[in-house]
Scaffold this motif. Structure first.
Motif, mmCIF file in Angstrom:
data_model
loop_
_atom_site.group_PDB
_atom_site.id
_atom_site.type_symbol
_atom_site.label_atom_id
_atom_site.label_comp_id
_atom_site.label_asym_id
_atom_site.label_seq_id
_atom_site.Cartn_x
_atom_site.Cartn_y
_atom_site.Cartn_z
ATOM 1 N N ALA A 45 0.826 10.191 -2.295
ATOM 2 C CA ALA A 45 0.263 11.494 -1.631
ATOM 3 C C ALA A 45 1.558 12.460 -1.954
ATOM 4 O O ALA A 45 1.259 13.750 -1.954
ATOM 5 C CB ALA A 45 -0.153 11.481 -0.472
ATOM 6 N N LEU A 46 2.711 12.204 -1.678
ATOM 7 C CA LEU A 46 3.928 12.872 -1.695
ATOM 8 C C LEU A 46 4.580 13.049 -3.175
ATOM 9 O O LEU A 46 5.390 13.913 -3.381
ATOM 10 C CB LEU A 46 4.956 12.353 -0.821
ATOM 11 N N CYS A 47 3.873 12.357 -3.671
ATOM 12 C CA CYS A 47 4.220 12.669 -5.374
ATOM 13 C C CYS A 47 3.282 13.254 -6.322
ATOM 14 O O CYS A 47 3.781 13.252 -7.581
ATOM 15 C CB CYS A 47 4.545 11.010 -6.047
ATOM 16 N N TRP A 95 -0.037 15.801 -12.972
ATOM 17 C CA TRP A 95 -0.427 14.597 -12.602
ATOM 18 C C TRP A 95 -1.069 14.645 -11.071
ATOM 19 O O TRP A 95 -0.701 15.680 -10.392
ATOM 20 C CB TRP A 95 0.703 13.691 -12.905
ATOM 21 N N GLY A 96 -1.686 13.433 -10.730
ATOM 22 C CA GLY A 96 -2.134 13.334 -9.258
ATOM 23 C C GLY A 96 -3.190 14.211 -8.848
ATOM 24 O O GLY A 96 -3.644 14.518 -7.791
ATOM 25 N N ASP A 129 0.905 -1.067 -0.186
ATOM 26 C CA ASP A 129 -0.129 -0.019 0.012
ATOM 27 C C ASP A 129 0.789 1.298 0.071
ATOM 28 O O ASP A 129 1.599 1.622 0.931
ATOM 29 C CB ASP A 129 -0.882 0.134 1.088
ATOM 30 N N ASN A 130 0.892 1.962 -1.262
ATOM 31 C CA ASN A 130 1.689 3.224 -1.068
ATOM 32 C C ASN A 130 1.141 4.599 -1.562
ATOM 33 O O ASN A 130 1.480 5.297 -2.019
ATOM 34 C CB ASN A 130 2.757 2.956 -2.385
ATOM 35 N N PHE A 158 12.183 8.536 -0.563
ATOM 36 C CA PHE A 158 12.245 7.146 -0.621
ATOM 37 C C PHE A 158 11.894 6.370 0.492
ATOM 38 O O PHE A 158 11.294 5.245 0.448
ATOM 39 C CB PHE A 158 13.593 6.584 -1.433
ATOM 40 N N GLN A 159 12.245 7.122 1.661
ATOM 41 C CA GLN A 159 11.647 6.342 2.835
ATOM 42 C C GLN A 159 10.360 6.025 3.220
ATOM 43 O O GLN A 159 10.095 5.150 3.836
ATOM 44 C CB GLN A 159 12.382 7.129 4.127
ATOM 45 N N HIS A 160 9.554 6.942 2.337
ATOM 46 C CA HIS A 160 7.999 6.656 2.494
ATOM 47 C C HIS A 160 7.510 5.536 1.496
ATOM 48 O O HIS A 160 6.555 5.200 1.476
ATOM 49 C CB HIS A 160 7.327 7.894 2.411
ATOM 50 N N TYR A 161 8.482 5.018 0.689
ATOM 51 C CA TYR A 161 8.236 3.913 -0.419
ATOM 52 C C TYR A 161 8.074 2.412 0.215
ATOM 53 O O TYR A 161 9.112 2.163 0.803
ATOM 54 C CB TYR A 161 8.879 4.070 -1.606
ATOM 55 N N VAL A 162 7.085 1.893 0.033
ATOM 56 C CA VAL A 162 7.085 0.510 0.746
ATOM 57 C C VAL A 162 7.261 -0.303 -0.752
ATOM 58 O O VAL A 162 6.580 -0.591 -1.465
ATOM 59 C CB VAL A 162 5.650 -0.064 0.919
ATOM 60 N N PRO A 163 8.466 -0.996 -0.604
ATOM 61 C CA PRO A 163 8.952 -1.942 -1.790
ATOM 62 C C PRO A 163 8.155 -3.459 -1.823
ATOM 63 O O PRO A 163 7.591 -3.592 -0.808
ATOM 64 C CB PRO A 163 10.400 -2.195 -1.549
#
Length: 260
Positions: A48-50, A154-155, A42-43, A117-122
């Motif tokens: 929301a940050l992108c 976008w977004g 779930d990203n 990138f710390q907020h990204y769930v790989p």
């Protein structure tokens, strides 16, 4: 800019859901074929940050390194992120060569981009003996990216149905490297994939759009690639040394996890 860039008639890459176990991933896909993973992470917080607004506020003055959108990406150009978004982020000109097309993907300065990138769930799966490395990118497309003054937006319209518009898609032509995952955060990205022993017919300086328009229609069904369009929240896994090319159908934000 001529024509529209649609999704493929039929996705030929297998899709699986979050019930896929790690052992089944290793057994069925890790070393043999690509797969699209749905619902494995779930990203929404990362998404929301992108948005355009958030990324410009956070990274506008920082330089980003652009690569040419050809197979070998020899040329690199550094520009402020805001200049890329407002002046260079646009649909692909069908007549422009890949060596003359600049593309933002990878070459991220981790001192500057690391906090994002710390907020990204790989994806939860790994190949034994490898370590993950992120590459983040934004590219112009032909669908839901809306021109707002200068640059593309976008977004803001993700609940509208994906309708291709006049124009064409940016992307990277056929190339190969080690295994990895690619997730679409905003937009849609169409993928074309061949196994390592099936080298595609393409010119390394030809854009994916030109290949789709000129070469793809001439291919017998048996010689066509595996293909599918990724939507936000979907993750594509590609095995080691698989040939792949991409085509952004909308202004797209995406991140890859390379396993090296």
């Amino acid at each position: 800019l001529a024509g529209t860039v649609p999704e493929e008639e039929q996705c030929t890459v297998e899709r699986v859901d979050a019930s896929l176990t790690y052992s089944l991933f290793l057994q069925r896909f890790a070393f043999s074929r690509p797969v699209i993973l749905g619902g494995v992470t779930d990203n929404s917080a990362f998404r929301a940050l992108c948005t355009r607004e958030k990324l410009l506020a956070a990274f506008g003055p920082f330089p980003v390194r652009l690569s040419t959108a050809n197979t070998y990406s020899y040329r690199k150009v550094d520009v402020p992120f805001q200049e890329y978004v407002e002046h260079l982020l646009k649909p692909q000109d069908p007549a422009r060569l890949g060596s003359d097309t600049l593309y933002f993907f990878g070459d991220n300065n981790f001192t500057e981009w690391g906090p994002l990138f710390q907020h990204y769930v790989p994806p939860p799966f790994r190949i034994p003996g490898t370590s993950p490395a992120y590459s983040f990118g934004i590219a112009g497309g032909a669908g839901r990216g809306m021109e707002v003054g200068l640059g593309w937006h976008w977004g803001v319209s993700q609940h509208q149905p994906p309708t291709p518009t006049a124009g064409s898609g940016s992307g990277v032509p056929f190339h190969w490297h080690g295994p990895g995952f690619s997730e679409v955060i905003f937009g849609r990205k169409r993928w074309f994939l061949y196994p390592p022993d099936k080298t595609p017919h393409f010119h390394p300086n030809e854009t994916t759009l030109a290949w789709l328009q000129h070469t793809y229609p001439t291919l017998p069904l048996a010689q066509r690639p595996l293909e599918c369009t990724l939507h936000p929240g979907e993750v594509l896994y590609f095995p080691d040394r698989w040939w792949h090319a991409t085509l952004n159908l909308d202004t797209s934000v995406f991140i890859s996890t390379f396993l090296g």
